[in-house]
Design a protein around this motif. Structure first.
Motif, PDB file in Angstrom:
ATOM      1  N   LYS A  21       0.844  -1.205   0.000  1.00 21.62           N
ATOM      2  CA  LYS A  21       0.000   0.000   0.000  1.00 21.62           C
ATOM      3  C   LYS A  21       0.881   1.259   0.000  1.00 21.62           C
ATOM      4  O   LYS A  21       0.598   2.236  -0.683  1.00 21.62           O
ATOM      5  CB  LYS A  21      -0.873  -0.047   1.263  1.00 21.62           C
ATOM      6  CG  LYS A  21      -1.973   0.947   1.303  1.00 21.62           C
ATOM      7  CD  LYS A  21      -3.028   0.565   2.330  1.00 21.62           C
ATOM      8  CE  LYS A  21      -2.553   0.661   3.762  1.00 21.62           C
ATOM      9  NZ  LYS A  21      -3.570   0.311   4.747  1.00 21.62           N
ATOM     10  N   ILE A  22       1.939   1.199   0.778  1.00 17.85           N
ATOM     11  CA  ILE A  22       2.833   2.355   0.894  1.00 17.85           C
ATOM     12  C   ILE A  22       3.673   2.520  -0.379  1.00 17.85           C
ATOM     13  O   ILE A  22       3.914   3.641  -0.835  1.00 17.85           O
ATOM     14  CB  ILE A  22       3.763   2.190   2.126  1.00 17.85           C
ATOM     15  CG1 ILE A  22       2.942   1.991   3.400  1.00 17.85           C
ATOM     16  CG2 ILE A  22       4.697   3.377   2.270  1.00 17.85           C
ATOM     17  CD1 ILE A  22       1.996   3.106   3.748  1.00 17.85           C
ATOM     18  N   GLU A  23       4.071   1.391  -0.974  1.00 18.85           N
ATOM     19  CA  GLU A  23       4.873   1.456  -2.205  1.00 18.85           C
ATOM     20  C   GLU A  23       4.169   2.285  -3.276  1.00 18.85           C
ATOM     21  O   GLU A  23       4.803   2.972  -4.053  1.00 18.85           O
ATOM     22  CB  GLU A  23       5.104   0.047  -2.781  1.00 18.85           C
ATOM     23  CG  GLU A  23       6.015  -0.826  -1.970  1.00 18.85           C
ATOM     24  CD  GLU A  23       7.462  -0.371  -1.985  1.00 18.85           C
ATOM     25  OE1 GLU A  23       7.957   0.049  -3.034  1.00 18.85           O
ATOM     26  OE2 GLU A  23       8.095  -0.436  -0.915  1.00 18.85           O
ATOM     27  N   GLU A  24       2.839   2.184  -3.280  1.00 12.07           N
ATOM     28  CA  GLU A  24       2.112   2.847  -4.362  1.00 12.07           C
ATOM     29  C   GLU A  24       2.028   4.360  -4.177  1.00 12.07           C
ATOM     30  O   GLU A  24       1.897   5.096  -5.144  1.00 12.07           O
ATOM     31  CB  GLU A  24       0.708   2.234  -4.518  1.00 12.07           C
ATOM     32  CG  GLU A  24       0.285   2.261  -5.961  1.00 12.07           C
ATOM     33  CD  GLU A  24      -0.978   1.493  -6.255  1.00 12.07           C
ATOM     34  OE1 GLU A  24      -1.364   0.627  -5.454  1.00 12.07           O
ATOM     35  OE2 GLU A  24      -1.569   1.776  -7.299  1.00 12.07           O
ATOM     36  N   GLY A  46       7.038   8.218  -3.297  1.00  9.31           N
ATOM     37  CA  GLY A  46       7.719   8.505  -4.565  1.00  9.31           C
ATOM     38  C   GLY A  46       6.767   9.040  -5.630  1.00  9.31           C
ATOM     39  O   GLY A  46       7.059   8.985  -6.821  1.00  9.31           O
ATOM     40  N   GLY A  47       5.624   9.583  -5.189  1.00  6.92           N
ATOM     41  CA  GLY A  47       4.650  10.112  -6.134  1.00  6.92           C
ATOM     42  C   GLY A  47       3.523   9.119  -6.331  1.00  6.92           C
ATOM     43  O   GLY A  47       3.762   7.971  -6.722  1.00  6.92           O
ATOM     44  N   ALA A  48       2.301   9.563  -6.026  1.00  9.72           N
ATOM     45  CA  ALA A  48       1.137   8.675  -6.081  1.00  9.72           C
ATOM     46  C   ALA A  48       0.883   8.203  -7.524  1.00  9.72           C
ATOM     47  O   ALA A  48       1.426   8.743  -8.480  1.00  9.72           O
ATOM     48  CB  ALA A  48      -0.089   9.394  -5.523  1.00  9.72           C
ATOM     49  N   ARG A  49       0.017   7.182  -7.636  1.00  9.61           N
ATOM     50  CA  ARG A  49      -0.253   6.551  -8.920  1.00  9.61           C
ATOM     51  C   ARG A  49      -0.632   7.559 -10.020  1.00  9.61           C
ATOM     52  O   ARG A  49      -0.087   7.551 -11.117  1.00  9.61           O
ATOM     53  CB  ARG A  49      -1.415   5.572  -8.708  1.00  9.61           C
ATOM     54  CG  ARG A  49      -1.836   4.835  -9.935  1.00  9.61           C
ATOM     55  CD  ARG A  49      -3.283   4.423  -9.849  1.00  9.61           C
ATOM     56  NE  ARG A  49      -3.505   3.487  -8.762  1.00  9.61           N
ATOM     57  CZ  ARG A  49      -4.705   2.930  -8.507  1.00  9.61           C
ATOM     58  NH1 ARG A  49      -5.735   3.212  -9.248  1.00  9.61           N
ATOM     59  NH2 ARG A  49      -4.851   2.112  -7.504  1.00  9.61           N
ATOM     60  N   ASN A  50      -1.566   8.466  -9.672  1.00 12.22           N
ATOM     61  CA  ASN A  50      -2.044   9.406 -10.688  1.00 12.22           C
ATOM     62  C   ASN A  50      -0.949  10.345 -11.168  1.00 12.22           C
ATOM     63  O   ASN A  50      -1.001  10.831 -12.304  1.00 12.22           O
ATOM     64  CB  ASN A  50      -3.192  10.251 -10.120  1.00 12.22           C
ATOM     65  CG  ASN A  50      -4.534   9.617 -10.408  1.00 12.22           C
ATOM     66  OD1 ASN A  50      -4.598   8.610 -11.088  1.00 12.22           O
ATOM     67  ND2 ASN A  50      -5.588  10.214  -9.889  1.00 12.22           N
TER      68      ASN A  50
END
Ligand code: FAD
Length: 422
Positions: A395-398, A401-405
């Motif tokens: 969950k944190i990986e996503e 470093g900048g969210a998915r969107n």
């Protein structure tokens, strides 16, 4: 050290759910993609992980393990530190992958200290910096004796981080005074060093951004956020109230901080791909081992197509993601990091692919762990297997470093530019 609150897993299965078996299956799938030097590097890493594994106490924070990593030059491997070789982006990806398979929370904290905070010290010297204070910081971070973090994100400036509100002023002596707040500072509550950004003028952030290495003693205050999915990693709300930074600790001044911010993003995102690849393989392999041994209705559950086909699909995706990460790292090493003259096309390609890869791999970590939990059944949501910790960390990986969107936002900017080609 596996401390279960209550053990219900069958001993004969538990015995096989070992890190050694995870590495055996990983090697079977990934070693054919590596050359002999890379395989040797992985074998050393695996020996290190197998020795450290029994010493890890999951009831303790990850930071006690940093000096163990430092002794072997494993706080990062993009850059050459002391004589720890081999190094480069591909070695960093392989390091991150193994650390995630060993302990995904340790990997999260290592990445924040070794890469997000450590990498700017290497960039500083690459760009001609010469202050010995920064050399000392670098040595302390790389040895794992001190903990580092990065402060970009603010309470009101998340994805729109460039328009930051943390301001700075310069004193007559050339020191810089920071005022502002940062949030989600991974390692912040435990950190000795904060690689932190501020601007002289909030109206002109790109032209006035500063990057400094702030030591806690300069007056940084941190309050821990309650983030239950990674309980062994401390993440902070960071307060900078008239923090005075001696000029020797300024890494990049007067807009150069903006250039360094972006210089750091590509290796950071490639590195996060490595962490994600490790979560994917560990989650999948523990699922493969378990479902090969767990019997229901008189046969191993992997023999039911509902389980076996699902795992097969995940394996295909993990192989594709690994191949992408290794290829991106190879191009980065050959044409950017170790090149006598940087290949501009390759540099641009890697920048784009680091967003594509970060998006794809971090999303895949979630899919793999979630799906494996459905395929393996109840045991995988207890603490009797490592799968639920991998799930939580995914969950944190996503978002780190900048969210998915934001990755998709960067990728679609490239698509829009193609209009000029037709
Ligand atoms: C556990 C954790 C650790 C972190 N570690 C660090 C760290 O060590 N240092 C650090 O500086 N930061 C860190 N971050 C910050 C992380 O990079 C940010 O969470 C991320 O950049 C997004 O900012 P935000 O969470 O404020 O979301 P917001 O920017 O408020 O966005 C909210 C939602 O809107 C979407 N969105 C925003 N803008 C757009 C757009 N233009 N188009 C489409 N969608 C958009 C986002 O994708 C998101 O889904 C961490 C975050 C977390 C949760």
């Amino acid at each position: 050290m596996r401390n279960f609150q209550e053990k219900i897993i069958d001993d004969s299965i538990l015995e096989k759910m070992s890190l050694e078996n995870v590495f055996n299956i990983f090697n079977d799938n990934v070693f054919p993609m590596l050359d002999e030097e890379e395989r040797e590097y992985c074998r050393d890493l695996q020996e290190f992980c197998l020795n450290l594994d029994p010493k890890i106490d999951k009831s303790k924070d990850v930071y006690v393990l940093f000096p163990e990593l430092g002794k072997h030059g494993y706080m990062q491997r993009i850059n050459l530190w002391k004589d720890f070789k081999p190094y480069g982006m591909k070695k960093e990806i392989l390091l991150a992958t193994h650390m995630s398979m060993l302990d995904p929370q340790l990997e999260l904290a290592r990445l924040a200290s070794g890469i997000l905070c450590g990498n700017p010290t290497f960039h500083y010297f690459k760009h001609g910096g010469s202050n010995e204070e920064i050399r000392k910081v670098q040595d302390e971070l790389m040895s794992g004796e001190k903990v580092g973090c990065i402060g970009i994100t603010e309470p009101s400036q998340g994805s729109d981080a460039v328009n930051m509100k943390t301001t700075c002023t310069k004193s007559e002596e050339g020191d810089i005074i920071y005022n502002g707040e940062k949030v989600y500072t991974t390692n912040g509550p435990k950190a000795d060093y904060f690689c932190t950004y501020a601007v002289y003028d909030t109206e002109k952030p790109r032209k006035t951004m500063v990057q400094s290495m702030i030591s806690r003693e300069m007056g940084v205050k941190t309050n821990r956020l309650n983030i239950s999915s990674v309980p062994r990693v401390h993440i902070a709300h960071t307060i900078l109230d008239n923090v005075r930074i001696p000029k020797e600790y300024i890494l990049a001044d007067n807009g150069e901080g903006y250039v360094r911010l972006f210089e750091g993003l590509v290796p950071e995102r490639l590195g996060i791909m490595g962490s994600g690849i490790g979560i994917c393989w560990a989650g999948l392999i523990y699922g493969i081992i378990y479902t090969n041994l767990r019997k229901q209705f008189g046969q191993e559950v992997i023999k039911f197509e509902g389980v076996g086909f699902g795992l097969a699909e995940l394996l295909s995706k993990c192989t594709a993601a690994t191949s992408l990460a290794l290829q991106a790292a190879t191009i980065y090493d050959e044409k950017v990091l170790f090149a006598d003259e940087v290949n501009k096309d390759a540099e641009k390609w890697v920048a784009g692919v680091s967003s594509q890869g970060k998006y794809y791999v971090s999303k895949l970590t979630h899919e793999v762990c979630y799906e494996v939990q459905q395929h393996a059944g109840g045991i995988s949501v207890t603490d009797n297997t490592p799968i639920d910790e991998l799930m939580d960390t995914s969950k944190i990986e996503e978002v780190i470093g900048g969210a998915r969107n934001i990755q998709l936002f960067i990728i679609q900017n490239q698509l829009r530019r193609y209009k000029s080609l037709f």
